[in-house]
Each structure stands twice: as C-alpha cells, then as structure tokens.
Enzyme design. Structure first.
Site, PDB file in Angstrom:
ATOM      1  N   GLU A  79       0.850  -1.183   0.000  1.00 23.76           N
ATOM      2  CA  GLU A  79       0.000   0.000   0.000  1.00 23.76           C
ATOM      3  C   GLU A  79       0.890   1.238   0.000  1.00 23.76           C
ATOM      4  O   GLU A  79       0.393   2.348   0.122  1.00 23.76           O
ATOM      5  CB  GLU A  79      -0.944  -0.017   1.189  1.00 23.76           C
ATOM      6  CG  GLU A  79      -0.289   0.020   2.539  1.00 23.76           C
ATOM      7  CD  GLU A  79      -1.316   0.019   3.663  1.00 23.76           C
ATOM      8  OE1 GLU A  79      -1.615  -1.082   4.131  1.00 23.76           O
ATOM      9  OE2 GLU A  79      -1.793   1.082   4.060  1.00 23.76           O
ATOM     10  N   CYS A 111      -3.435  -3.525   4.256  1.00 24.55           N
ATOM     11  CA  CYS A 111      -2.481  -4.535   4.741  1.00 24.55           C
ATOM     12  C   CYS A 111      -2.807  -5.945   4.244  1.00 24.55           C
ATOM     13  O   CYS A 111      -2.121  -6.906   4.600  1.00 24.55           O
ATOM     14  CB  CYS A 111      -2.439  -4.504   6.268  1.00 24.55           C
ATOM     15  SG  CYS A 111      -2.026  -2.887   6.908  1.00 24.55           S
ATOM     16  N   HIS A 233      -2.424 -10.543  11.750  1.00 28.92           N
ATOM     17  CA  HIS A 233      -1.862  -9.291  11.239  1.00 28.92           C
ATOM     18  C   HIS A 233      -1.580  -8.405  12.455  1.00 28.92           C
ATOM     19  O   HIS A 233      -2.464  -8.200  13.295  1.00 28.92           O
ATOM     20  CB  HIS A 233      -2.883  -8.624  10.313  1.00 28.92           C
ATOM     21  CG  HIS A 233      -2.567  -7.197  10.023  1.00 28.92           C
ATOM     22  ND1 HIS A 233      -1.348  -6.803   9.523  1.00 28.92           N
ATOM     23  CD2 HIS A 233      -3.300  -6.050  10.181  1.00 28.92           C
ATOM     24  CE1 HIS A 233      -1.336  -5.489   9.369  1.00 28.92           C
ATOM     25  NE2 HIS A 233      -2.511  -5.008   9.762  1.00 28.92           N
TER      26      HIS A 233
HETATM   27  N1  COA Z   1       0.644   1.611  30.952  1.00 31.60           N
HETATM   28  C1  COA Z   1       0.099   0.557  30.311  1.00 31.60           C
HETATM   29  N2  COA Z   1      -0.883   0.696  29.358  1.00 31.60           N
HETATM   30  C2  COA Z   1      -1.272   1.950  29.060  1.00 31.60           C
HETATM   31  C3  COA Z   1      -0.728   3.081  29.688  1.00 31.60           C
HETATM   32  C4  COA Z   1       0.272   2.879  30.680  1.00 31.60           C
HETATM   33  N3  COA Z   1       0.844   3.899  31.310  1.00 31.60           N
HETATM   34  N4  COA Z   1      -1.320   4.181  29.176  1.00 31.60           N
HETATM   35  C5  COA Z   1      -2.221   3.750  28.240  1.00 31.60           C
HETATM   36  N5  COA Z   1      -2.185   2.408  28.176  1.00 31.60           N
HETATM   37  C6  COA Z   1      -2.970   1.524  27.299  1.00 31.60           C
HETATM   38  C7  COA Z   1      -4.419   1.916  27.161  1.00 31.60           C
HETATM   39  O1  COA Z   1      -5.184   1.455  28.266  1.00 31.60           O
HETATM   40  C8  COA Z   1      -4.765   1.250  25.855  1.00 31.60           C
HETATM   41  O2  COA Z   1      -4.936  -0.135  26.078  1.00 31.60           O
HETATM   42  P1  COA Z   1      -6.238  -0.883  25.484  1.00 31.60           P
HETATM   43  O3  COA Z   1      -6.213  -0.603  24.011  1.00 31.60           O
HETATM   44  O4  COA Z   1      -6.003  -2.308  25.830  1.00 31.60           O
HETATM   45  O5  COA Z   1      -7.407  -0.273  26.146  1.00 31.60           O
HETATM   46  C9  COA Z   1      -3.481   1.363  25.036  1.00 31.60           C
HETATM   47  O6  COA Z   1      -2.449   1.674  25.993  1.00 31.60           O
HETATM   48  C10 COA Z   1      -3.510   2.471  24.009  1.00 31.60           C
HETATM   49  O7  COA Z   1      -3.952   3.629  24.631  1.00 31.60           O
HETATM   50  P2  COA Z   1      -4.933   4.626  23.884  1.00 31.60           P
HETATM   51  O8  COA Z   1      -5.250   5.749  24.799  1.00 31.60           O
HETATM   52  O9  COA Z   1      -6.064   3.875  23.277  1.00 31.60           O
HETATM   53  O10 COA Z   1      -3.934   5.126  22.736  1.00 31.60           O
HETATM   54  P3  COA Z   1      -4.153   6.169  21.605  1.00 31.60           P
HETATM   55  O11 COA Z   1      -5.475   6.808  21.655  1.00 31.60           O
HETATM   56  O12 COA Z   1      -2.951   7.040  21.654  1.00 31.60           O
HETATM   57  O13 COA Z   1      -4.121   5.309  20.235  1.00 31.60           O
HETATM   58  C11 COA Z   1      -4.000   3.553  18.638  1.00 31.60           C
HETATM   59  C12 COA Z   1      -3.723   3.972  20.096  1.00 31.60           C
HETATM   60  C13 COA Z   1      -3.591   2.113  18.438  1.00 31.60           C
HETATM   61  C14 COA Z   1      -5.501   3.693  18.341  1.00 31.60           C
HETATM   62  C15 COA Z   1      -3.166   4.499  17.690  1.00 31.60           C
HETATM   63  O14 COA Z   1      -1.801   4.275  17.929  1.00 31.60           O
HETATM   64  C16 COA Z   1      -3.462   4.280  16.223  1.00 31.60           C
HETATM   65  O15 COA Z   1      -4.416   4.845  15.685  1.00 31.60           O
HETATM   66  N6  COA Z   1      -2.655   3.454  15.554  1.00 31.60           N
HETATM   67  C17 COA Z   1      -2.910   3.054  14.170  1.00 31.60           C
HETATM   68  C18 COA Z   1      -3.862   1.877  14.160  1.00 31.60           C
HETATM   69  C19 COA Z   1      -3.914   1.259  12.809  1.00 31.60           C
HETATM   70  O16 COA Z   1      -2.930   1.227  12.122  1.00 31.60           O
HETATM   71  N7  COA Z   1      -5.057   0.756  12.395  1.00 31.60           N
HETATM   72  C20 COA Z   1      -5.185   0.217  11.058  1.00 31.60           C
HETATM   73  C21 COA Z   1      -4.608  -1.115  10.899  1.00 31.60           C
HETATM   74  S1  COA Z   1      -5.460  -2.409  11.708  1.00 31.60           S
END
Ligand code: COA
Length: 388
Positions: A79, A111, A233
C-alpha cells in the site's frame, strides 16, 4: 498435492528508534507503548529504501536459479507503491534479473495485499504444479510525527516462494473472507501519511476476525481446539492479543495457555520491527516458527486484515522438513547489526522525503544491497551494489 509456502525471507532497514526514547520525547509513560501498544522498537526507513528496494533485499535471499526458471508470477502486495501506474512488481523483476516470461502485478488492499497474492499463488500453483510464485508484502508505515499512530509506524518486506511440496507451511483449502466498505484507515493519493480512525480500526479488526473465525468453524467443523497456534496481522502487537482474547474463552484451559504462549512467540519480532502493513502477518508467522517450538504437523490459523476493509482466516500445516535454526540465525544477525538512532535523528530521517524533481541521493549510510539512488527524468534509479 500440497501447495504452500516453500521459502520465506525478511528484510528491514538497519536503523531503529527505541520506543522508550520516543515515549520520553513525547512525554508519555513508556509503558503505554511497551505494554498498552505492545511495541518496544520501531524500524526507521531512510529515503534510500522504498517498497521496491526492500522487496528486492528480501527476495534476493531466497531465489535459486531453479526457482527463477520456474517462476510464473510475481505478486507484489503493497500500500506504499512507488508509482500510480507502473507496477512495483516489474521494477522487482528487473532488479532481480527474473525471466521476462512471468506475470508481474502489484496488488493493493491496505495490509491485505500480500494475502491476496498468497491465495492467488496457491490457486495458480494448484493449476500449474510445475510453477512457482514469488509473493511480496513490502511497505513503509507512516502516520506522522507526534500523532497517535506514530508509535505504530515501521517498515520492511517479507518475500515468500509458493510451490508444490512446500517445505514450510502447506496451505489448507478452506478459507473464509469478509469485505465491507469502511473508512478506518486510508491514504488519499496526495498524502504521504495515512489517515486513520485508530479506535474504529481496532473494533472493525476484531469484528472481522470473530466473524470469519466463526464462519470458518461452521464451514469446516473445526474448533479452536484444532489449532496449535493463531497468528495475526500485527499493526501493533496488542492488536493481535485483543483479537486472540476475543475467542480464547472458546478453548479449554490448557489450549488457552498454549495459544497464549504461541502468541507471545508470534510477536517477538514484530514488537521490535514495528508495522510492516502487508508483511506484518508474515513476519509474525516467521516469529512464531522461529520462537514457538511447534512440532511438525501443527495446524496454524492465520488472520489477515486490511483496512477499508477485508479480512481472511485461513490455515496451514507445519511441514516436517522445516528447520527453525536458519530463521533464528537470520533474525539474530539482523537484530545484532541494527543501529539505534536518537529521536531527533529519527525525525530527520522521517522528514527526508523524495523531492518531485531529479535528485541524486547519498546512499553511504545505507548498508543494504539494493538501494534507491535517486530520480532522473522522473524515473526512479535503483542500484544493486553487487553490480558495478
Ligand atoms: N501503561 C500501560 N498501558 C497503558 C498506559 C500505561 N501507562 N497508558 C495507556 N495504556 C494503554 C491503554 O489502556 C490502551 O490499552 P487498550 O487498548 O487495551 O485499552 C493502550 O495503551 C492504548 O492507549 P490509547 O489511549 O487507546 O492510545 P491512543 O489513543 O494514543 O491510540 C491507537 C492507540 C492504536 C488507536 C493508535 O496508535 C493508532 O491509531 N494506531 C494506528 C492503528 C492502525 O494502524 N489501524 C489500522 C490497521 S489495523
């Protein structure tokens, strides 16, 4: 006749950023990245590598002269292709000096592209048993500096040779697919970085996995107890863990423990490489095969997901001749030779994009065999450093 993955190879650039360093620079608790996201290191891709060079660097490791002569197709899942029109597969054919009498096609579905290639390769080899197919998943995952997706970036390529009498994984015939028009992740033609609705993409991923796994069980009569491992994945490794947890209650206690152990093995490398988009599932498979101590005959379930969205669940059996030692040695060498870069250096590398005019790139810092030398008359100039 068994058809499946006969050989598999991986390449990623040799620079990486440590995610504890990145967390500190972004003023985030490192455990969010290390535990919450499940990533500890991330490949940093220099401007001298692209989807084509990474694919060439991976595929060149596995093709013998006999393989080249038997090739019927090169199916290039990506991609992050390098041209709106010209296929990355034909660049690859030229870089690898493959015969002209083969079909060279680029496949796109976020992906999922490499899985589309794998399935087409399986069907093609079933019909033409003397032929082999080179399947590629090669990508650079870019979300942007200081974005929520930054921690899920990365890059690299996986190359697979599909043939009859495959020596790694015999692909079984039953697979289940689901597709739906979804806007969870996309990259308009004018953008270098992906747009993503991250939390929605997590939910759609899990919905797709549970749906296709359910349909697969209805179709085949198999249950979770029939699997020795499930590989996913892995855009970030916590994603796979969430999907696994969604179906784990279907298994007895012992099976749950085994599947969790196998999952840990399947994410060792992804945790350190980052997101490969199309190659992520297959890097996870390599990680499972190298670290999982699975006996011959083990049935592995694989879940492929591409945003936008398409999901597929399929299965394969580990072949008796498979020896994990070469895989383990390759990865030990790869991780042993990587260079850790500081966050400012990673940001500089990230911002070094190709200009839209002719340029000659400085490739001195890039240790790979195949590199992008620059652009002349709007044409990418690639180099194989083993040639004068
Ligand atoms: N210690 C341990 N875990 C922690 C933490 C800490 N201090 N602080 C946060 N976390 C955890 C949260 O509880 C959460 O866990 P959960 O998902 O099991 O609930 C995780 O870390 C992520 O936190 P979150 O606040 O949801 O992160 P974010 O809003 O910054 O975004 C993603 C995370 C994954 C949504 C973001 O990185 C993203 O959009 N990535 C791209 C995703 C992608 O590529 N999708 C398409 C392909 S499938």
């Amino acid at each position: 006749m068994t058809v499946g993955i006969d050989k598999i190879a991986f390449f990623a650039p040799d620079t990486y950023v440590d995610l504890t360093d990145l967390a500190q620079a972004r003023d985030v608790d490192p455990n969010k990245y290390l535990i919450g996201i499940g990533q500890s290191e991330q490949t940093v891709v220099p401007v001298t590598q692209d989807a084509v060079t990474m694919a060439a660097n991976a595929a060149s490791k596995l093709l013998t002269e006999t393989d080249r002569q038997a090739l019927g197709m090169v199916l290039f899942g990506t991609e992050s292709g390098v041209d709106h029109s010209k296929s990355a597969a034909v660049y690859l054919r030229s870089l690898l000096d493959l015969p002209a009498s083969i079909r060279t096609v680029e496949l796109k579905h976020a992906c999922y592209g490499a899985t589309a290639g794998l399935m087409m390769a399986k069907d093609y080899v079933t019909l033409h048993p003397e032929k082999k197919v080179l399947v590629i998943g090669s990508d650079i995952a870019r979300y942007g500096l200081n974005t929520p997706g930054e921690v899920t970036q990365g890059g690299g390529a996986v190359a697979m040779l599909v043939s009859q009498n495959a020596r790694i994984l015999a692909l079984e015939d039953d697979s289940v697919v689901k597709s739906e028009d979804a806007m969870d992740f996309w990259r308009p033609l004018y953008r270098k970085e992906a747009l993503v609705d991250g939390h929605a993409s997590e939910n759609i991923y899990i919905d797709f996995f549970t749906a296709v796994f359910d349909d697969y069980q209805k179709l085949t009569g198999r249950t979770i107890e029939d699997f020795d491992a499930l590989a996913f994945h892995l855009p970030f490794t916590k994603m796979g863990l969430k999907a696994l947890r969604a179906v784990l209650p279907q298994a007895n206690d012992l099976k749950q423990q085994r599947l969790l152990e196998a999952f840990e093995a399947s994410r060792v490398y992804n945790r350190r490489v980052g997101n490969l988009y199309t190659g992520s599932l297959y890097l996870s498979l390599m990680s499972l095969l190298a670290n999982g101590e699975l006996p011959a005959g083990s049935r592995i379930g694989l879940f492929s997901y591409g945003s936008g969205a398409e999901g597929e669940f399929f299965a394969g059996q580990l072949m008796p001749d498979f020896d994990p030692q070469a895989l383990q040695a390759d990865f030990a060498q790869f991780f042993g030779q990587r260079r850790r870069v500081s966050v400012p250096a990673y940001e500089r590398l990230f911002n070094q994009s190709l200009p839209d005019h002719d340029v000659l790139l400085d490739t001195k810092a890039d240790s790979a065999r195949f590199v992008l030398r620059g652009i002349t008359h709007d044409q990418r100039q690639y180099q194989d450093r083993t040639k004068a």
